[in-house]
Design a protein around this motif. Structure first.
Motif, mmCIF file in Angstrom:
data_model
loop_
_atom_site.group_PDB
_atom_site.id
_atom_site.type_symbol
_atom_site.label_atom_id
_atom_site.label_comp_id
_atom_site.label_asym_id
_atom_site.label_seq_id
_atom_site.Cartn_x
_atom_site.Cartn_y
_atom_site.Cartn_z
ATOM 1 N N THR A 105 -56.409 37.990 11.635
ATOM 2 C CA THR A 105 -55.399 38.185 12.679
ATOM 3 C C THR A 105 -54.052 37.653 12.203
ATOM 4 O OG1 THR A 105 -55.904 36.068 13.761
ATOM 5 C CG2 THR A 105 -57.063 38.037 14.575
ATOM 6 N N LYS B 203 -50.406 36.231 14.071
ATOM 7 C CA LYS B 203 -49.762 35.861 15.335
ATOM 8 C C LYS B 203 -48.308 36.296 15.317
ATOM 9 C CE LYS B 203 -50.830 32.036 17.317
ATOM 10 N NZ LYS B 203 -51.408 32.611 18.574
ATOM 11 N N GLU C 212 -46.657 35.619 23.138
ATOM 12 C CA GLU C 212 -47.404 35.577 21.885
ATOM 13 C C GLU C 212 -48.531 36.606 21.898
ATOM 14 O OE1 GLU C 212 -48.825 31.729 20.906
ATOM 15 O OE2 GLU C 212 -46.846 30.798 20.900
ATOM 16 N N ASP D 181 -51.847 38.118 19.227
ATOM 17 C CA ASP D 181 -52.614 38.072 17.987
ATOM 18 C C ASP D 181 -52.972 39.499 17.616
ATOM 19 O OD1 ASP D 181 -52.699 35.299 17.481
ATOM 20 O OD2 ASP D 181 -54.226 35.054 19.038
#
Length: 212
Positions: free
Chosen positions: A185, A187, A196, A198
């Motif tokens: 992943t 971010k 935010e 992911d």
């Protein structure tokens, strides 16, 4: 081109050479073929834009199909996304290869490239579309072309890419790379809202695998 190391697994074929036989380059599966070209490109280099492979007549064809296959293996068929976007100049031939490969499979796929001057994108409108962002090499060990190190160490540039694409009205499904590091992943932080996210990270080849 004889097979000495299987670039798809990182293991050397075993058994007596006379019994095993050499498999010609053309007879190998597409991912193994591309892996051999990439291995030669990154040999003894800390970072490569992979242009000697992605602009090669056979390398370009292999790149498009291997990336589409890898993305599909990660859960995204050609019915699940509408466009692919180049994060850097080095990723532009990847986008073109994926569009061409999709067309050979009877599927429509658009492409675009990030434009940081406006900021916007260059290409057909992606409003309301589902997109996958692509780059040639994303790894914590890779050197900066325009995104790699900044993206992975600070998150700044990929967050900007993400914000621009979202502002264009598109949904970012994942980030994919021809060569990538050992993470699943990435971010990102929307530069305006601060939200935010992911994003799934998809790589066709591990960096360490190619350096075998």
């Amino acid at each position: 081109m004889a097979l000495t190391d299987d670039a798809s697994t990182g293991f050397r074929p075993t058994g007596p050479a006379g019994l095993r036989g050499d498999v010609s380059f053309e007879m190998q599966d597409p991912k193994t073929q591309l892996g051999q070209l990439l291995s030669a490109s990154v040999a003894r280099k800390p970072f490569s834009e992979l242009s000697d492979v992605t602009f090669h007549h056979r390398g370009a064809e292999l790149t498009g199909h291997v990336l589409l296959d890898t993305v599909e293996e990660s859960g995204y068929t050609l019915d699940d996304f509408d466009a692919v976007g180049a994060l850097t100049a080095a990723a532009v031939p990847l986008v073109t290869s994926m569009i061409t490969a999709a067309g050979s499979r009877g599927q429509d796929l658009d492409g675009f490239v990030m434009d940081f001057v406006y900021p916007s994108i260059k290409g057909p409108s992606i409003k309301g579309k589902r997109v996958i962002l692509v780059d040639s090499w994303l790894s914590e060990k890779s050197y900066v072309q325009t995104s790699s190190l900044v993206t992975l160490r600070n998150g700044n540039e990929l967050s900007l890419d993400f914000g621009i694409v979202k502002n264009e009205g598109a949904e970012v499904l994942a980030v994919a790379a021809l060569i990538g590091g050992p993470f699943s992943t990435l971010k990102v932080i929307h530069p305006v809202t601060g939200d935010e996210s992911d994003l799934p990270f998809i790589r066709a080849y591990d960096e360490d695998q190619l350096r075998g």
